[in-house]
Design a protein around this motif. Structure first.
Motif, PDB file in Angstrom:
ATOM      1  N   PRO A 176      -6.081  21.755 -23.504  1.00  0.00           N
ATOM      2  CA  PRO A 176      -4.952  22.552 -23.009  1.00  0.00           C
ATOM      3  C   PRO A 176      -5.439  23.865 -22.417  1.00  0.00           C
ATOM      4  N   ARG A 177      -4.806  24.266 -21.318  1.00  0.00           N
ATOM      5  CA  ARG A 177      -5.301  25.405 -20.549  1.00  0.00           C
ATOM      6  C   ARG A 177      -5.461  26.677 -21.390  1.00  0.00           C
ATOM      7  N   THR A 178      -4.478  26.976 -22.239  1.00  0.00           N
ATOM      8  CA  THR A 178      -4.544  28.195 -23.053  1.00  0.00           C
ATOM      9  C   THR A 178      -5.773  28.183 -23.944  1.00  0.00           C
ATOM     10  N   LEU A 179      -6.044  27.033 -24.576  1.00  0.00           N
ATOM     11  CA  LEU A 179      -7.205  26.931 -25.455  1.00  0.00           C
ATOM     12  C   LEU A 179      -8.496  26.999 -24.654  1.00  0.00           C
ATOM     13  N   ALA A 180      -8.521  26.340 -23.488  1.00  0.00           N
ATOM     14  CA  ALA A 180      -9.722  26.359 -22.647  1.00  0.00           C
ATOM     15  C   ALA A 180     -10.069  27.780 -22.222  1.00  0.00           C
ATOM     16  N   LEU A 181      -9.049  28.585 -21.902  1.00  0.00           N
ATOM     17  CA  LEU A 181      -9.300  29.959 -21.451  1.00  0.00           C
ATOM     18  C   LEU A 181      -9.802  30.846 -22.587  1.00  0.00           C
ATOM     19  N   THR A 182      -9.633  30.408 -23.823  1.00  0.00           N
ATOM     20  CA  THR A 182     -10.186  31.144 -24.966  1.00  0.00           C
ATOM     21  C   THR A 182     -11.587  30.648 -25.304  1.00  0.00           C
ATOM     22  N   LEU A 183     -11.745  29.340 -25.460  1.00  0.00           N
ATOM     23  CA  LEU A 183     -13.054  28.785 -25.817  1.00  0.00           C
ATOM     24  C   LEU A 183     -14.077  29.024 -24.713  1.00  0.00           C
ATOM     25  N   PHE A 217      -4.299  15.106 -20.763  1.00  0.00           N
ATOM     26  CA  PHE A 217      -3.858  16.478 -20.993  1.00  0.00           C
ATOM     27  C   PHE A 217      -2.598  16.511 -21.861  1.00  0.00           C
ATOM     28  N   LYS A 218      -1.680  15.577 -21.654  1.00  0.00           N
ATOM     29  CA  LYS A 218      -0.492  15.496 -22.506  1.00  0.00           C
ATOM     30  C   LYS A 218      -0.885  15.179 -23.942  1.00  0.00           C
ATOM     31  N   LEU A 219      -1.830  14.253 -24.112  1.00  0.00           N
ATOM     32  CA  LEU A 219      -2.280  13.878 -25.454  1.00  0.00           C
ATOM     33  C   LEU A 219      -2.979  15.045 -26.140  1.00  0.00           C
ATOM     34  N   ALA A 220      -3.798  15.787 -25.386  1.00  0.00           N
ATOM     35  CA  ALA A 220      -4.504  16.932 -25.968  1.00  0.00           C
ATOM     36  C   ALA A 220      -3.508  18.000 -26.414  1.00  0.00           C
ATOM     37  N   TRP A 260      -2.977  19.116 -30.257  1.00  0.00           N
ATOM     38  CA  TRP A 260      -3.123  20.528 -30.617  1.00  0.00           C
ATOM     39  C   TRP A 260      -1.904  21.007 -31.396  1.00  0.00           C
ATOM     40  N   ARG A 261      -0.718  20.652 -30.923  1.00  0.00           N
ATOM     41  CA  ARG A 261       0.501  21.146 -31.579  1.00  0.00           C
ATOM     42  C   ARG A 261       0.729  20.462 -32.924  1.00  0.00           C
ATOM     43  N   GLN A 262       0.208  19.240 -33.076  1.00  0.00           N
ATOM     44  CA  GLN A 262       0.362  18.529 -34.347  1.00  0.00           C
ATOM     45  C   GLN A 262      -0.681  18.958 -35.374  1.00  0.00           C
ATOM     46  N   ARG A 263      -1.945  19.061 -34.935  1.00  0.00           N
ATOM     47  CA  ARG A 263      -3.043  19.203 -35.890  1.00  0.00           C
ATOM     48  C   ARG A 263      -3.870  20.465 -35.690  1.00  0.00           C
ATOM     49  N   GLY A 264      -3.475  21.325 -34.743  1.00  0.00           N
ATOM     50  CA  GLY A 264      -4.328  22.467 -34.435  1.00  0.00           C
ATOM     51  C   GLY A 264      -5.415  22.045 -33.465  1.00  0.00           C
ATOM     52  N   ALA A 265      -6.375  22.960 -33.237  1.00  0.00           N
ATOM     53  CA  ALA A 265      -7.405  22.708 -32.220  1.00  0.00           C
ATOM     54  C   ALA A 265      -8.295  21.522 -32.578  1.00  0.00           C
ATOM     55  N   GLY A 266      -8.490  21.274 -33.905  1.00  0.00           N
ATOM     56  CA  GLY A 266      -9.197  20.081 -34.349  1.00  0.00           C
ATOM     57  C   GLY A 266     -10.476  19.784 -33.592  1.00  0.00           C
ATOM     58  N   ASP A 267     -10.562  18.543 -33.056  1.00  0.00           N
ATOM     59  CA  ASP A 267     -11.759  18.101 -32.347  1.00  0.00           C
ATOM     60  C   ASP A 267     -12.040  18.946 -31.104  1.00  0.00           C
ATOM     61  N   LEU A 268     -11.004  19.597 -30.556  1.00  0.00           N
ATOM     62  CA  LEU A 268     -11.156  20.265 -29.269  1.00  0.00           C
ATOM     63  C   LEU A 268     -12.135  21.428 -29.335  1.00  0.00           C
ATOM     64  N   VAL A 269     -12.206  22.135 -30.489  1.00  0.00           N
ATOM     65  CA  VAL A 269     -13.135  23.263 -30.554  1.00  0.00           C
ATOM     66  C   VAL A 269     -14.580  22.780 -30.589  1.00  0.00           C
ATOM     67  N   GLU A 310      -7.544  23.684 -37.477  1.00  0.00           N
ATOM     68  CA  GLU A 310      -6.163  23.214 -37.544  1.00  0.00           C
ATOM     69  C   GLU A 310      -5.164  24.361 -37.550  1.00  0.00           C
ATOM     70  N   ALA A 311      -5.621  25.580 -37.877  1.00  0.00           N
ATOM     71  CA  ALA A 311      -4.725  26.746 -37.863  1.00  0.00           C
ATOM     72  C   ALA A 311      -4.646  27.400 -36.490  1.00  0.00           C
ATOM     73  N   MET A 312      -5.486  26.971 -35.573  1.00  0.00           N
ATOM     74  CA  MET A 312      -5.547  27.608 -34.245  1.00  0.00           C
ATOM     75  C   MET A 312      -4.485  27.019 -33.328  1.00  0.00           C
ATOM     76  N   MET A 313      -3.248  27.345 -33.633  1.00  0.00           N
ATOM     77  CA  MET A 313      -2.120  26.838 -32.871  1.00  0.00           C
ATOM     78  C   MET A 313      -1.888  27.708 -31.633  1.00  0.00           C
ATOM     79  N   PRO A 314      -1.102  27.217 -30.663  1.00  0.00           N
ATOM     80  CA  PRO A 314      -0.955  27.934 -29.384  1.00  0.00           C
ATOM     81  C   PRO A 314      -0.616  29.414 -29.504  1.00  0.00           C
ATOM     82  N   SER A 315       0.339  29.770 -30.367  1.00  0.00           N
ATOM     83  CA  SER A 315       0.742  31.174 -30.445  1.00  0.00           C
ATOM     84  C   SER A 315      -0.397  32.060 -30.932  1.00  0.00           C
TER      85      SER A 315
END
Length: 730
Positions: A466-473, A653-656, A660-669, A683-688
Motif C-alpha cells: 500500500p502506498r502509505t506504507l511504501a512511502l514510510t518503509l 494491491f487490493k489484497l495488500a 494490512w487493515r486486517q493483520r497490520g503490516a505483517g509480511d510487508l515490512v 501487526e500494530a502498524m496500521m494505516p493511521s
C-alpha cells in the motif's frame, strides 16, 4: 484406548472473582525529569552493555540467553512476549468453541504414547478442568510422558478443533501452572524460550531488568512529538509491554513501540537519502530520437500507461546530476522487466555500462535470456553486448566477462552476488537495476554504487505494498507504481477446497498433466515436524509420486544447496519434471509458462501477500490456469476471510491493502532490509499509525535534517545506535 473409569474431580480453576479492568482513554504522561545531556546519553548507550550486567544473570545464563539473540540489555528489554495469557479471562473447557484460539487451565487425567508405522511416537494427553475434557496430541513428542503426569496442572494455549466429537488440541503451547498467577491473577507474558530457560525464570529476569531500566532510559522522542501524537512515555510503555495492567494499557504500549520503530527507521532512511543525493552522478540526457524508436522496436507489444509513466520517471531521474534512487513496485506480471530494459537502454544510448542484479542464478539466467532476445532489436548497427556473471559460469567465461567489463566492451552485465566481488571492475558503470531488492543484505547496494561514479539505481519489487506504507518503509526512494496489467495476461481461477474434495482435486491435476501442463504443490514445512502437523514437502513428495505415478515429481525447498535448487527449478522450467512439491522458496520470480496449476496446502498459514506471490507462478502462458487453496480444519474465521478475498480478486494491491487493515503490516515490512533491526509489532502498524509516524518524521527532518538541535540530541543518538550512519538502507 483410554480407560474411562475413576474420573478425576477437578474444580474449575479459571473462574476467578476479578474486579473490572480500569480503562485508559489515553496513556498517562509524566513531567520529564531534567537530566544533563551527557548523563542521558550515557544511560542511552548503557543499553548496549552485556546482559550479564543485570543482577541474577551469570555467564552460564548469558550463554542460554544468547541462543535467543539476547546479548545486551537492549536485546532483553525489547525481547517482547510472543503472546499473553490473561488469567482474568480464562475459559472453562465446556464453553470452548471449535476453530477459536484460547487459553485454559486444566489437569492431566491420563497420557498414552501411540506408535505409528515408520516409528513416529505421538503423545496423547487427556485434560480436564471440572467442566469438561479435551484431548491434546503432541506429534513425535513421546518424551513428554515424564512431564504430563496424572493430576499435574498446566496452562494450555492453542486453536481448538473437534475430532470424533471431542475437543482437540494439536501441539498446543503449554506451561506448568505458576501458583502466583492464581493468587494475583492478571495478564501474564509468555516469551519464546530455549533449552535451559523456563517461562518462570524468563519472567523473573525480565522483572529485574524492567524494574531497573524502564524509568532510567531517557525518552529520546521529543516531548512535543508525544504531545501531538498523544503517545505514552517510553518507560511506562516498556513496563506495559511486558507486564500490562490491562488490555488497553498493552495496546497503548504497543502503539508507542511501533511508532518508535517507524519514526526511527524513517529518520534513518531520510538521512541516507540526503547523503546519497549529496554525491553527484553522471547525467544521462536521453533524447527522443533514441528512446522512441528503441521502445517501438525492442518491445513487440504496446506498453501500458503505467509502464510509460515509470519510464518517463526514470528518464527524468537519470538526466540529473543527482543519482536516481527509485523503487519500481508492480504486481506479478505487471511488466517490471520492460521498464528495467528501458533503463538499461538509456545507459547504452550514452555509451555507458549498466548492471542488473538478481538474487539467484536461475533468475539471473532467465533475465539474461530475456534481455538478450529483446535488446537484439535495438535500433542502429551496434547492438548492446550483454553478458552473464554468476558463480556457476566456467572460469574461462568468467575471465572473459571480467575483462569485457573492465575495458568497456561489455555494455550490460546480468548476474547475482558475483557482481559484487572484488575482481569485478567496470569501465564506466552508470545504471544499476536490482531485482527483488529485499533479497540483498545491507551494504551490498553500497558496494555496487562504489563500482561506478555513484550510478543511478533502480530497485524493483513484485510485492504490492500500500502506498502509505511504501512511502514510510522506502522514504529514501522515489516511488513508481505499475498498477496496470498488460493485455493478454491469462486470468487465474482461484478456488478454496475442503479436505473432502482432495480426490477430485487430484483427478483434475492428473487431467492437466495429461494435457502436457505442469503443477506446483506448496507446503508450509520442509519436513514432518515434531511441533506441527502442517503438511510437509518431503512427505508430500513421496505421496504425490504415488498419486501421479505416470508423471515426474520433484522436491524443492530452502534447505537445499543453491546449485541444487537451481538445477531442480531449471529442470521444471525445461519441462523435464511435471509436478514440483515445494515450500515458500517458489514464491519469487521463476517463469514457467507451461505451469497451469498451483495447489497451496495449509493456505491459512500464509498471508495474502505471500499467497498472491504463489499464485503468480502460474498463468504466465497461454493456458487457462488455476490456484487451489486447501486450508486446515482448524482454520480461524479471520483466515477464511483472507482466503475468500483470494477467490474474489487477483489485484495484488487490493489484497495488500486488505491484509494490512486486517493483520497490520505483517509480511510487508519484510520486503525491505532495515539495517539489521527487524521491525517488531508489525501487526500494530496500521494505516493511521503509519501516517502519524510519516508526518512526524518529515516534520522533524524539515525542521532539523541533521537532528543538530539540542532537543533532538537523544533522538539523533538513538538513530545512530540502531542504524549506522555509514550503512546503506535503500
Amino acid at each position: 484406548a483410554f480407560d474411562t473409569t475413576d474420573p478425576i474431580e477437578v474444580q474449575y480453576t479459571g473462574k476467578l472473582d476479578i474486579p473490572s479492568e480500569v480503562r485508559l482513554a489515553k496513556p498517562p504522561r509524566l513531567p520529564r525529569k531534567p537530566i544533563p545531556t551527557d548523563e542521558a546519553a550515557d544511560l542511552l548507550y548503557g543499553l548496549a552493555a552485556s546482559v550479564d550486567t543485570i543482577r541474577g544473570v551469570g555467564a552460564k545464563q548469558a550463554e542460554v540467553l544468547a541462543k535467543l539473540g539476547i546479548k545486551t540489555i537492549e536485546d532483553l528489554i525489547f525481547f517482547l512476549p510472543r503472546r499473553y495469557d490473561d488469567y482474568t479471562r480464562l475459559q472453562p473447557i465446556a464453553r470452548l468453541q471449535p476453530r477459536t484460539s484460547a487459553t485454559v487451565i486444566a489437569t492431566v487425567r491420563r497420557a498414552e504414547v501411540r506408535v505409528f508405522r515408520g516409528g513416529r511416537k505421538d503423545l496423547q494427553v487427556e485434560f480436564s478442568d471440572g467442566t469438561g475434557t479435551l484431548m491434546a496430541t503432541f506429534f513425535g513428542q513421546h518424551y513428554l510422558t515424564r512431564t504430563f503426569q496424572p493430576n499435574s496442572q498446566f496452562v494450555l494455549h492453542g486453536t481448538f478443533g473437534v475430532y470424533q466429537g471431542r475437543l482437540q488440541l494439536t501441539n498446543p503451547d503449554w506451561e506448568h501452572i505458576d501458583p502466583e498467577h492464581l493468587r494475583t491473577p492478571g495478564i501474564v507474558p509468555i516469551y519464546r524460550l530455549t533449552e535451559g530457560l523456563s517461562g518462570r525464570t524468563m519472567r523473573r529476569l525480565m522483572r529485574e531488568a524492567i524494574a531497573y531500566w524502564a524509568d532510567r532510559i531517557p525518552d529520546y522522542v521529543p516531548a512535543s512529538v508525544l504531545d501531538r501524537t498523544e503517545l505514552a512515555d517510553l518507560g511506562w510503555a516498556i513496563k506495559q509491554l511486558h507486564f500490562p495492567d490491562g488490555h488497553d494499557h498493552l495496546e497503548h504500549a504497543r502503539q508507542r513501540r511501533a511508532f518508535d520503530q517507524l519514526i526511527l527507521l524513517q529518520l534513518a532512511v531520510l538521512r541516507n537519502r540526503r547523503a546519497v543525493l549529496a554525491q553527484p552522478s553522471t547525467p544521462l540526457p536521453v533524447t527522443d530520437e533514441f528512446l522512441e524508436p528503441f521502445l517501438a522496436q525492442v518491445f513487440p507489444y504496446p506498453l501500458t500507461g503505467a509502464q510509460q509513466r515509470a519510464i518517463a520517471d526514470i528518464r527524468r531521474d537519470v538526466a540529473s546530476t543527482s543519482p536516481m534512487n527509485r523503487l519500481l513496485q508492480g504486481d506479478v506480471g505487471a511488466g517490471k522487466t520492460a521498464v528495467a530494459v528501458a533503463a538499461l537502454g538509456m545507459a547504452f544510448s550514452q555509451g555507458k555500462q549498466s548492471a542488473l542484479m538478481a538474487p539467484t542464478s536461475i533468475l539471473a539466467e532467465q533475465h539474461y535470456r530475456g534481455l538478450s532476445r529483446l535488446l537484439a532489436n535495438t535500433p542502429g548497427e551496434r547492438k548492446p553486448v550483454v553478458a552473464l556473471l554468476t558463480s556457476a559460469i566456467p572460469s574461462k567465461d568468467r575471465e572473459q566477462v571480467l575483462a569485457g567489463l573492465a575495458d568497456g566492451s561489455i555494455d550490460i552485465v546480468v548476474g547475482t552476488h558475483a557482481i559484487l566481488q572484488d575482481p569485478v571492475q567496470f569501465r564506466d558503470l552508470a545504471v544499476v537495476v536490482i531485482d527483488e531488492q529485499h533479497r540483498f543484505g545491507v551494504g551490498q547496494r553500497a558496494v555496487l554504487r562504489a563500482k561506478g561514479s555513484n550510478p543511478h539505481v533502480l530497485v524493483m519489487t513484485a510485492t504490492p505494498i500500500p502506498r502509505t506504507l511504501a512511502l514510510t518503509l522506502y522514504a529514501d526512494l522515489d516511488l513508481s507504481i505499475l498498477d496496470e496489467m498488460p493485455p493478454g495476461r491469462t486470468p487465474i481461477k482461484t478456488v478454496i477446497l475442503q479436505e473432502a474434495e482432495r480426490e477430485k482435486l487430484y483427478r483434475f491435476v492428473t487431467d492437466q498433466l495429461n494435457e502436457g501442463r505442469q503443477a506446483f504443490f506448496i507446503h508450509p514445512l520442509v519436513e514432518a515436524s515434531e511441533t506441527s502437523e502442517a503438511a510437509s514437502a518431503v512427505e508430500a513428495t513421496e505421496k504425490l509420486a504415488k498419486i501421479f505415478n505416470r508423471h515426474r515429481v520433484e522436491l524443492l525447498h530452502g534447505k537445499m544447496r543453491p546449485a541444487e535448487k537451481d538445477e531442480v527449478m531449471a529442470r521444471f522450467g525445461r519441462g523435464e519434471s511435471d509436478v514440483l512439491a515445494t515450500t515458500s522458496v517458489a514464491e519469487v520470480g521463476v517463469d514457467v509458462p507451461n505451469a497451469s496449476v498451483m495447489v497451496i496446502e495449509g493456505a491459512n498459514r500464509f498471508g495474502l501477500a505471500q499467497l498472491h506471490q504463489f499464485r503468480g507462478r502460474v498463468g504466465r502462458g497461454k493456458h487457462a490456469s488455476y490456484c487451489f487453496l486447501l486450508p486446515e480444519e482448524t482454520t480461524t474465521p479471520e483466515a477464511m476471510q483472507r482466503l475468500k478475498a483470494m477467490e474474489q480478486t487477483t489485484d495484488g494491491f487490493k489484497l495488500a491493502e486488505l491484509d494490512w487493515r486486517q493483520r497490520g503490516a505483517g509480511d510487508l515490512v519484510g520486503t525491505r532490509q532495515s539495517g539489521g533491526n527487524p521491525l517488531q509489532l508489525a501487526e500494530a502498524m496500521m494505516p493511521s499509525l503509519v501516517e502519524l509516524a510519516q508526518r512526524e518524521a518529515r516534520t522533524l527532518f524539515a525542521e532539523d535534517p541533521n537532528l543538530a538541535l539540542h532537543e533532538h540530541d537523544l533522538l539523533a543518538q538513538r538513530v545512530n545506535m540502531l542504524y549506522n550512519p555509514d550503512s546503506d538502507l535503500s
